[in-house]
Design a protein around this motif. Structure first.
Motif, PDB file in Angstrom:
ATOM      1  N   THR A 381       0.820  -1.212   0.000  1.00 53.87           N
ATOM      2  CA  THR A 381       0.000   0.000   0.000  1.00 53.87           C
ATOM      3  C   THR A 381       0.858   1.267   0.000  1.00 53.87           C
ATOM      4  OG1 THR A 381      -0.120  -0.106   2.413  1.00 53.87           O
ATOM      5  CG2 THR A 381      -1.912  -1.119   1.180  1.00 53.87           C
ATOM      6  N   VAL A 382       0.253   2.329  -0.512  1.00 55.32           N
ATOM      7  CA  VAL A 382       0.904   3.639  -0.596  1.00 55.32           C
ATOM      8  C   VAL A 382      -0.086   4.684  -0.105  1.00 55.32           C
ATOM      9  CG1 VAL A 382       2.021   5.325  -2.115  1.00 55.32           C
ATOM     10  CG2 VAL A 382       2.238   2.869  -2.597  1.00 55.32           C
ATOM     11  N   GLU A 383       0.403   5.561   0.771  1.00 52.03           N
ATOM     12  CA  GLU A 383      -0.423   6.652   1.274  1.00 52.03           C
ATOM     13  C   GLU A 383       0.303   7.969   1.078  1.00 52.03           C
ATOM     14  OE1 GLU A 383      -2.876   5.565   5.034  1.00 52.03           O
ATOM     15  OE2 GLU A 383      -0.956   4.541   5.250  1.00 52.03           O
ATOM     16  N   CYS A 384      -0.459   9.026   0.891  1.00 53.71           N
ATOM     17  CA  CYS A 384       0.101  10.356   0.633  1.00 53.71           C
ATOM     18  C   CYS A 384      -0.341  11.311   1.739  1.00 53.71           C
ATOM     19  CB  CYS A 384      -0.372  10.859  -0.730  1.00 53.71           C
ATOM     20  SG  CYS A 384       0.139  12.548  -1.105  1.00 53.71           S
ATOM     21  N   TYR A 385       0.635  11.983   2.367  1.00 53.36           N
ATOM     22  CA  TYR A 385       0.348  12.926   3.457  1.00 53.36           C
ATOM     23  C   TYR A 385       0.658  14.350   2.993  1.00 53.36           C
ATOM     24  CZ  TYR A 385       0.715  15.304   7.992  1.00 53.36           C
ATOM     25  OH  TYR A 385       0.552  16.164   9.044  1.00 53.36           O
ATOM     26  N   ASP A 386      -0.335  15.217   3.153  1.00 56.62           N
ATOM     27  CA  ASP A 386      -0.171  16.636   2.811  1.00 56.62           C
ATOM     28  C   ASP A 386       0.088  17.419   4.097  1.00 56.62           C
ATOM     29  OD1 ASP A 386      -0.363  19.292   2.081  1.00 56.62           O
ATOM     30  OD2 ASP A 386      -2.027  18.982   0.708  1.00 56.62           O
ATOM     31  N   PRO A 387       1.316  17.918   4.326  1.00 56.14           N
ATOM     32  CA  PRO A 387       1.612  18.634   5.574  1.00 56.14           C
ATOM     33  C   PRO A 387       0.814  19.919   5.751  1.00 56.14           C
ATOM     34  CG  PRO A 387       3.636  17.974   4.453  1.00 56.14           C
ATOM     35  CD  PRO A 387       2.511  17.767   3.489  1.00 56.14           C
ATOM     36  N   LYS A 388       0.380  20.524   4.652  1.00 53.03           N
ATOM     37  CA  LYS A 388      -0.379  21.771   4.763  1.00 53.03           C
ATOM     38  C   LYS A 388      -1.763  21.522   5.350  1.00 53.03           C
ATOM     39  CE  LYS A 388       1.942  24.399   1.133  1.00 53.03           C
ATOM     40  NZ  LYS A 388       1.770  25.161  -0.141  1.00 53.03           N
ATOM     41  N   THR A 389      -2.434  20.485   4.862  1.00 54.69           N
ATOM     42  CA  THR A 389      -3.791  20.192   5.327  1.00 54.69           C
ATOM     43  C   THR A 389      -3.816  19.119   6.407  1.00 54.69           C
ATOM     44  OG1 THR A 389      -4.098  18.544   3.589  1.00 54.69           O
ATOM     45  CG2 THR A 389      -4.705  20.829   3.067  1.00 54.69           C
ATOM     46  N   LYS A 390      -2.653  18.457   6.608  1.00 57.45           N
ATOM     47  CA  LYS A 390      -2.535  17.356   7.570  1.00 57.45           C
ATOM     48  C   LYS A 390      -3.559  16.253   7.295  1.00 57.45           C
ATOM     49  CE  LYS A 390      -0.416  20.049  11.267  1.00 57.45           C
ATOM     50  NZ  LYS A 390      -0.403  20.401  12.707  1.00 57.45           N
ATOM     51  N   THR A 391      -3.707  15.953   6.006  1.00 58.70           N
ATOM     52  CA  THR A 391      -4.657  14.918   5.590  1.00 58.70           C
ATOM     53  C   THR A 391      -3.926  13.814   4.830  1.00 58.70           C
ATOM     54  OG1 THR A 391      -5.128  16.162   3.562  1.00 58.70           O
ATOM     55  CG2 THR A 391      -6.596  16.516   5.449  1.00 58.70           C
ATOM     56  N   TRP A 392      -4.496  12.603   4.884  1.00 61.95           N
ATOM     57  CA  TRP A 392      -3.954  11.432   4.212  1.00 61.95           C
ATOM     58  C   TRP A 392      -4.839  11.048   3.031  1.00 61.95           C
ATOM     59  CZ3 TRP A 392       0.647   9.105   5.234  1.00 61.95           C
ATOM     60  CH2 TRP A 392       1.277   9.432   6.448  1.00 61.95           C
TER      61      TRP A 392
END
Length: 607
Positions: A381-392
């Motif tokens: 599996t691969v997940e993407c984290y956006d530090p600006k919105t703190k969402t996965w």
């Protein structure tokens, strides 16, 4: 007779509302002489009036106001201020030195106070009698400078604290310069830090435009300026020059040398700097521009082109992230962020679940968490984290389940290299195309590798060391995306499993690791570091780390290579070291909040 009440406080009594202590006191007489007078006490041992000093100074203040019993007159400008030598000497070291030593002023009836503001002098004389003084925005600087002269340190400290609260982008430069002039070190430090922190707002104010050239020089030389990029510094310089071009033009070469031109984009250098008429006319400016262009045109020579202008300011390098890893609880899910300018780690988020032996890459300023194992099974599996919105965000999975893999970004796509699928060691490599949003296989490595170091150097993908199932490896190979082929490079001097790798100034560095067989997991870890030169295809030993470790996270932050966390054979570490290639030395920096081994360490650069 005055009010008299015995108290039950361990010996003593109240007098006129104040508590007075005594030791085996035999009270025989107590009389008051006026409302403010101290009582007369006959006792076996001693008596202390709590408000004696306050009452006495209040009377002295009354004599001052009435100009009674004064024995000196201080002259400031046209103002004459009578006072009492004894009071001034008791409250102020400056006057004590003046009136108690064999100097002319000690016996003069009038003492001239040259270059002293009369209102400030009167306020400070009055303070000597009362211990109170009013601090106002319109007069505090004059008061502070006079208090510095008179060595009234408490007033100096109070005035500095008052000015610290008044700091604003429109006045911080003036307060900073004033503090430097007066030798108020703490006020200068606070004002300077405020200036560097708010530099973008500061340069929009009149104070910046009116700064003398030497002060602009001091500011631009600071690596602590809080700016997103070097373009801000260049524009600030030109704004200052254009405010008085005729008189300031002569300062351009000196000030331009403080702008880190090699760290500007080639487009900005070509479109903005090279077209500036004032810069074209100066030979030194042209040399600085050529130096910057050479830095971009000859990346393979950057190791020999280092200078203060190639060392980035702390705020422009981006921020470093430490993601997950093994901790004392057998698996961390937290994400910490390190800010070089503040030298601080802060927790900023958490992964959705536990992952071990995974890897992370940065695409479009987002963290891509790839593969690993959750303690039971190996993941694809691969997940993407956006530090600006703190969402996965869940991304399409790899074709192969992998833990102990390495990843790298090469000319846009993300590559997942080797690892272990839960059954066997892998030599397969997958590529994620962010445009097509799909995974595809590319040419496999020549060797099966897990826990190898993976990095990108000169548009090639390198796989360094690792394990192949039977032993740790010293072999190295690199992948050319244009030929879709792997080729062998010179091997390292040591076998290194769990090795950390990083790239700086055109060299590849291999850090730490171990060569222990699987049957001996507690064998010692390496502190030694090797450097690979792709031009000569050769490895060289450089300065060792402070502590031997494997599963160490490595990344480039600014002009230094950071080694983060790891495992020393006994425990996970929160240790962080930074390597300075110019001086060939490792320096310990701020430790992580959490001890981690096998954490993914990446940097998100400023946009």
């Amino acid at each position: 007779m005055k009010d008299r009440r015995r108290g039950n406080w361990g010996g003593g009594y109240y007098l006129n509302g104040g508590y007075c202590s005594y030791n085996r006191m035999k009270e025989t007489q107590m009389e008051g002489v006026g409302d403010d007078s101290s009582p007369t006490i006959i006792s076996d041992e001693c008596f202390r009036s709590i408000n004696h000093a306050e009452c006495s100074l209040r009377k002295m203040e009354a004599y001052l106001i009435k100009r009674q019993l004064c024995d000196v007159t201080l002259v400031a400008g046209s103002r004459r201020i009578p006072a009492h030598r004894l009071v001034l000497s008791a409250a102020c070291d400056y006057f004590a030195a003046m009136f108690t030593n064999d100097v002319r002023e000690a016996t003069q009836e009038e003492v001239a106070m040259k270059d002293v503001d009369a209102d400030a002098l009167w306020a400070l004389i009055h303070y000597c009698y009362t211990g109170k003084i009013e601090l106002r925005e319109d007069s505090v600087e004059t008061l502070l400078s006079t208090a510095c002269l008179l060595q009234l340190n408490e007033v100096v400290e109070a005035s500095c604290a008052f000015l610290m609260k008044q700091l604003h982008p429109s006045n911080c430069l003036g307060i900073r310069l004033f503090a430097d002039t007066q030798g108020c070190l703490e006020l200068f430090r606070v004002a300077h830090n405020y200036t560097t922190e708010n530099f973008i707002e500061v340069i929009c104010n009149q104070e910046f435009l009116l700064l003398p050239a030497d002060e602009v020089c001091k500011l631009l030389a600071s690596d602590d300026l809080n700016v997103p990029n070097e373009e801000v510094i260049f524009h600030a310089l030109m704004t200052w020059i254009n405010h008085d071009t005729v008189n300031r033009k002569i300062n351009i070469p000196r000030l331009l040398s403080l702008v880190k031109l090699p760290l500007l984009s080639p487009q900005f250098i070509s479109d903005v700097i090279e077209t500036n008429c004032m810069l074209k006319e100066d030979r030194v400016c042209q040399e600085l521009i050529m130096e910057a262009l050479k830095y971009h045109l000859l990346p393979e020579r950057r190791s020999s082109l280092q200078s203060p202008r190639t060392r980035p300011r702390k705020s422009t390098v981006g921020v470093m992230y430490a993601v997950g890893g093994m901790d004392a609880n057998k698996g961390a899910t937290s994400i910490e962020r390190y800010d070089l300018r503040t030298n601080a780690w802060n927790q900023v988020g958490n992964m959705n679940g536990r992952r071990l032996q995974f890897s992370v890459a940065v695409l479009d300023n987002k963290l891509y968490v790839v593969g690993g194992r959750d303690g039971l099974k190996t993941l694809n599996t691969v997940e993407c984290y956006d530090p600006k919105t703190k969402t996965w965000t869940i991304m399409p999975p790899m074709s192969t389940h992998r833990h102990g893999l390495g990843v790298g970004i090469l000319e846009g796509p993300l590559y997942a290299v080797g690892g272990h699928d839960g059954w066997s060691y892998l030599n397969t490599v997958e590529r994620w195309d962010p445009q097509a949003r799909q995974w595809s296989y590319v040419a496999p490595m020549t060797t099966q590798r897990s826990t190898a170091g993976v990095c990108v150097l000169n548009n090639k993908l390198y796989a360094v060391g690792g394990r192949d199932g039977s032993c740790c490896l010293r072999t190295v190979e690199c992948f050319d995306p244009h030929t879709n082929k792997w080729s062998m490079c010179a091997p390292m001097s040591k076998r290194r499993g769990g090795v950390g790798v990083g790239v700086i100034n055109g060299y590849l560095y291999a850090l730490g690791g171990h060569d222990a067989p699987a049957s001996n997991p507690n064998a010692s870890r390496f502190d030694c570091v090797e450097r690979y030169d792709p031009q000569t295809d050769a490895w060289t030993t450089v300065a060792p780390m402070c502590v031997g470790r494997d599963a160490v996270g490595v990344c480039l932050l600014g002009d230094r290579l950071f080694a983060v966390g790891g495992y020393n054979g006994c425990q996970c570490l929160n240790l962080v070291e930074a390597y300075d290639p110019q001086n060939n030395e490792w320096i310990k920096v701020k430790s992580m909040n959490l001890s981690r081994a096998g954490a993914a360490i990446v940097v998100i650069k400023n946009s």
